[in-house]
Design an enzyme around this catalytic site. Structure first.
Site, mmCIF file in Angstrom:
data_model
loop_
_atom_site.group_PDB
_atom_site.id
_atom_site.type_symbol
_atom_site.label_atom_id
_atom_site.label_comp_id
_atom_site.label_asym_id
_atom_site.label_seq_id
_atom_site.Cartn_x
_atom_site.Cartn_y
_atom_site.Cartn_z
ATOM 1 N N LYS A 22 -6.317 -52.312 -5.050
ATOM 2 C CA LYS A 22 -5.757 -52.209 -6.412
ATOM 3 C C LYS A 22 -4.337 -51.662 -6.363
ATOM 4 C CE LYS A 22 -6.735 -48.311 -8.982
ATOM 5 N NZ LYS A 22 -5.572 -47.560 -9.494
ATOM 6 N N ASN A 23 -4.137 -50.574 -5.621
ATOM 7 C CA ASN A 23 -2.838 -49.898 -5.653
ATOM 8 C C ASN A 23 -1.758 -50.646 -4.882
ATOM 9 O OD1 ASN A 23 -3.938 -48.016 -7.280
ATOM 10 N ND2 ASN A 23 -3.979 -46.351 -5.782
ATOM 11 N N CYS A 117 -2.429 -38.124 -18.101
ATOM 12 C CA CYS A 117 -3.774 -38.674 -18.116
ATOM 13 C C CYS A 117 -4.719 -37.578 -17.664
ATOM 14 C CB CYS A 117 -3.890 -39.920 -17.245
ATOM 15 S SG CYS A 117 -3.876 -39.579 -15.497
ATOM 16 N N ARG A 122 1.646 -36.065 -14.832
ATOM 17 C CA ARG A 122 2.214 -37.257 -14.227
ATOM 18 C C ARG A 122 3.543 -37.705 -14.850
ATOM 19 N NH1 ARG A 122 -2.690 -41.279 -12.760
ATOM 20 N NH2 ARG A 122 -1.234 -41.884 -11.153
ATOM 21 N N VAL A 124 7.497 -39.123 -15.052
ATOM 22 C CA VAL A 124 8.167 -40.234 -14.353
ATOM 23 C C VAL A 124 9.644 -39.906 -14.124
ATOM 24 C CG1 VAL A 124 6.591 -42.108 -15.001
ATOM 25 C CG2 VAL A 124 8.465 -41.478 -16.548
ATOM 26 N N ASP A 306 -6.969 -39.685 -3.755
ATOM 27 C CA ASP A 306 -7.899 -40.650 -4.345
ATOM 28 C C ASP A 306 -9.258 -40.661 -3.635
ATOM 29 O OD1 ASP A 306 -5.866 -41.260 -6.055
ATOM 30 O OD2 ASP A 306 -5.425 -43.236 -5.223
ATOM 31 N N ARG A 398 -11.939 -50.212 -13.603
ATOM 32 C CA ARG A 398 -10.495 -50.262 -13.340
ATOM 33 C C ARG A 398 -10.227 -50.488 -11.858
ATOM 34 N NH1 ARG A 398 -7.459 -45.265 -14.033
ATOM 35 N NH2 ARG A 398 -6.044 -46.610 -12.902
HETATM 36 C C1 LIG Z 1 -1.264 -47.266 -9.024
HETATM 37 C C2 LIG Z 1 -1.154 -46.296 -7.907
HETATM 38 O O1 LIG Z 1 -0.703 -46.610 -6.839
HETATM 39 N N1 LIG Z 1 -1.597 -45.065 -8.170
HETATM 40 C C3 LIG Z 1 -1.575 -44.077 -7.113
HETATM 41 C C4 LIG Z 1 -0.211 -43.417 -7.107
HETATM 42 O O2 LIG Z 1 0.001 -42.835 -8.382
HETATM 43 P P1 LIG Z 1 1.475 -42.350 -8.778
HETATM 44 O O3 LIG Z 1 2.468 -43.289 -8.224
HETATM 45 O O4 LIG Z 1 1.459 -42.116 -10.252
HETATM 46 O O5 LIG Z 1 1.540 -40.951 -8.027
HETATM 47 P P2 LIG Z 1 2.819 -40.226 -7.422
HETATM 48 O O6 LIG Z 1 2.785 -40.357 -5.932
HETATM 49 O O7 LIG Z 1 4.026 -40.686 -8.133
HETATM 50 O O8 LIG Z 1 2.536 -38.716 -7.810
HETATM 51 C C5 LIG Z 1 2.554 -37.668 -6.861
HETATM 52 C C6 LIG Z 1 2.976 -36.383 -7.507
HETATM 53 O O9 LIG Z 1 4.344 -36.479 -7.874
HETATM 54 C C7 LIG Z 1 4.514 -36.124 -9.219
HETATM 55 N N2 LIG Z 1 5.621 -36.927 -9.783
HETATM 56 C C8 LIG Z 1 5.583 -38.284 -9.664
HETATM 57 C C9 LIG Z 1 6.603 -39.057 -10.192
HETATM 58 C C10 LIG Z 1 7.652 -38.424 -10.863
HETATM 59 O O10 LIG Z 1 8.581 -39.052 -11.375
HETATM 60 N N3 LIG Z 1 7.653 -37.065 -10.964
HETATM 61 C C11 LIG Z 1 6.660 -36.288 -10.432
HETATM 62 O O11 LIG Z 1 6.682 -35.068 -10.539
HETATM 63 C C12 LIG Z 1 3.162 -36.437 -9.869
HETATM 64 O O12 LIG Z 1 2.972 -35.735 -11.078
HETATM 65 C C13 LIG Z 1 2.204 -36.030 -8.781
HETATM 66 O O13 LIG Z 1 2.004 -34.646 -8.837
HETATM 67 O O14 LIG Z 1 -0.193 -42.430 -6.079
HETATM 68 C C14 LIG Z 1 -1.128 -41.359 -6.280
HETATM 69 C C15 LIG Z 1 -0.927 -40.346 -5.170
HETATM 70 O O15 LIG Z 1 -1.296 -40.887 -3.961
HETATM 71 C C16 LIG Z 1 -2.538 -41.926 -6.328
HETATM 72 O O16 LIG Z 1 -3.435 -40.893 -6.677
HETATM 73 C C17 LIG Z 1 -2.659 -43.049 -7.339
HETATM 74 O O17 LIG Z 1 -3.908 -43.704 -7.205
HETATM 75 C C1 LIG Z 2 -5.298 -42.321 -9.932
HETATM 76 C C2 LIG Z 2 -5.542 -43.598 -9.655
HETATM 77 O O1 LIG Z 2 -4.963 -44.664 -10.269
HETATM 78 P P1 LIG Z 2 -3.756 -44.666 -11.333
HETATM 79 O O2 LIG Z 2 -2.546 -44.166 -10.639
HETATM 80 O O3 LIG Z 2 -3.624 -46.109 -11.693
HETATM 81 O O4 LIG Z 2 -4.179 -43.793 -12.490
HETATM 82 C C3 LIG Z 2 -6.514 -43.989 -8.602
HETATM 83 O O5 LIG Z 2 -6.481 -45.165 -8.181
HETATM 84 O O6 LIG Z 2 -7.330 -43.143 -8.200
#
Ligand SMILES: CC(=O)N[C@H]1[C@@H](OP(=O)(O)OP(=O)(O)OC[C@H]2O[C@@H](n3ccc(=O)[nH]c3=O)[C@H](O)[C@@H]2O)O[C@H](CO)[C@@H](O)[C@@H]1O
Ligand SMILES: C=C(OP(=O)(O)O)C(=O)O
Length: 419
Positions: A22-23, A117, A122, A124, A306, A398
């Site tokens: 998925k990811n 969530c 989380r 960006v 995860d 999902r």
């Molecule tokens: C669709 C997908 O691939 N989802 C995965 C992706 O989520 P996702 O890409 O959302 O996770 P990130 O690696 O970005 O997040 C890691 C950490 O960085 C922080 N952060 C992130 C972005 C940002 O702009 N600022 C910030 O502070 C987040 O809050 C979190 O604490 O990686 C996560 C960490 O391996 C996984 O649990 C999710 O399953």
């Molecule tokens: C946290 C997950 O997905 P998402 O980043 O799409 O919420 C996940 O795959 O466990």
């Protein structure tokens, strides 16, 4: 809403095919915005999140065909509508991955802020700061991110203060169509990022350092059509490895890649589980008892966040204690009270949880709050005495393809109750 009923106590035996990740699929689909394509993605999983991303890209103006039998997604065309609406983005945070490709190719985009969530806030900010460093003007208005770069994005050196999978993916895609050189330092190096980078290269992008934490991209004026095989889902594989282990069974995970399971495989072995390569597959067996092992989640190649909930379910029935520390998300212990309702002895405090193993769990009706929490309750149910009903199955759908069918095929007493 559908529910899953499990009657526990059966050791799992047989083979489970591992689906495409998925990811990996979600960013790969967003990458289709970078060219007219067609981009053909093989080994595509059939998941609710894939349907959401498909709907999002269709509303942007792409054609997206999902041939479920052939397990292929074919994406083509150019975006004509540059806004990602709240109604789709709120369903799935990965929708924000359209931002980088849209701005890079069209010079502007408007994407709903994904918001927090159940596992954490989380933000960006790293995605947005990276785009700003590449020359985009970012505004936040009425819950939407506005990004403008009328003369195109410019290459930049971006140093991530924390490792982010999504920010690395968004900026990697954007850099492919930026003018000049981009360097991403302290980039995430999850296998799904390597998969995305390889697909981008097949589309004509110039990327060096693939698989490392330093990605170097030389921007191109356009990308072209490509066909790409999606990497197998290491989290799905790790989840079924825990299912074999928690039931004391032996399961062949077809297509699972040992190198992607890294820290999870090592930790399972420490806990008393056998993990052995058999050709292109992985055999997971547990003949003897489980014992408690400490775990800390980290970016790849560390132990994946995860997999934290699933490993906690396993530790709930291990001999001795295990300390599980979650370093990625601030609120990823929502499964703890539900596991405790099934007889587990887990104390969560701050970022750590102490799990004191119990000889057996007992089935109960439980409620899941996120994807991996849901599946951890299924794992607990497989080992528990009596019946477990997992409510709110939409979280599971999902990210797990036909979970009840895959588990039933290896001997689990599990069924979906339509509701
Ligand atoms: C669709 C997908 O691939 N989802 C995965 C992706 O989520 P996702 O890409 O959302 O996770 P990130 O690696 O970005 O997040 C890691 C950490 O960085 C922080 N952060 C992130 C972005 C940002 O702009 N600022 C910030 O502070 C987040 O809050 C979190 O604490 O990686 C996560 C960490 O391996 C996984 O649990 C999710 O399953
Ligand atoms: C946290 C997950 O997905 P998402 O980043 O799409 O919420 C996940 O795959 O466990």
């Amino acid at each position: 809403m559908d529910r899953i009923r499990i009657r526990g106590g059966r050791p799992l035996e047989g083979s489970i095919p591992v689906s495409g990740a998925k990811n990996a699929t979600l960013p790969l689909m967003a990458a289709a915005l970078l060219s007219d394509g067609p981009l053909v993605l093989r080994n595509a999983p059939d998941l609710a999140d894939i349907a959401t991303m498909r709907a999002l890209l269709i509303q942007h103006g792409l054609t997206v065909e999902h041939d479920r039998e052939a397990r292929t997604l074919t994406l083509a065309g150019e975006a004509s509508h540059l806004e990602a609406p709240y109604d789709l983005v709120r369903k799935m945070r990965a929708s924000v991955l359209v931002l980088g490709p849209l701005v890079a190719r069209h010079g502007r985009a408007r994407v709903s802020l994904p918001g927090g969530c159940s596992i954490g806030t989380r933000p960006v900010d790293l995605h947005l700061k990276g785009l700003e460093a590449m020359g985009a003007t970012i505004t936040l208005d009425a819950g939407y991110i506005g990004a403008e770069a009328p003369n195109g994005l410019k290459g930049a050196r971006i140093i991530f203060p924390v490792v982010s999978v999504g920010a690395t993916e968004n900026l990697l895609m954007a850099a492919c169509l930026a003018e000049g050189e981009t360097e991403l330092v302290n980039a995430a190096r999850e296998p799904e990022i390597e998969d995305l980078a390889r697909c981008l290269v097949a589309m004509g992008a110039r990327i060096e350092g693939i698989g490392t934490d330093r990605l170097h991209v030389t921007g191109a004026t356009h990308l072209a059509a490509a066909t790409h095989d999606i990497v197998p889902d290491r989290i799905e594989a790790g989840t079924y490895a825990c299912a074999a282990a928690i039931t004391g069974g032996s399961v062949l995970l077809q297509g699972a890649r040992a190198e992607h399971l890294g820290a999870v495989a090592r930790t399972l072995r420490e806990a008393g589980v056998e993990v052995a390569a058999e050709g292109d597959d992985l055999r997971i067996s547990r003949l003897n008892g489980l014992h408690g092992v400490d775990v800390m989640t980290e970016p790849f190649p560390g132990f994946a966040t995860d997999m934290q909930a699933q490993f906690m379910a396993l530790m709930a029935v291990a001999e001795g204690a295990s300390m599980i520390t979650e370093t990625i998300f601030e609120n990823r212990f929502m499964h703890v009270p539900e596991l405790n309702r099934m007889g587990a002895r887990i104390n969560a405090h701050g970022a750590s949880a102490i799990v004191r193993g119990v000889p057996r769990l007992s089935g109960a009706p439980v409620m899941a709050t996120d994807l991996r929490a849901s599946v951890s309750l299924i794992l607990a149910g497989l080992a528990a005495e009596g019946e477990t009903i997992v409510n709110r199955v939409y979280h599971l759908d999902r990210g797990y393809e036909r979970v009840e069918q895959k588990l039933a095929a290896v001997g689990a007493d599990i069924e979906r109750i339509p509701g």
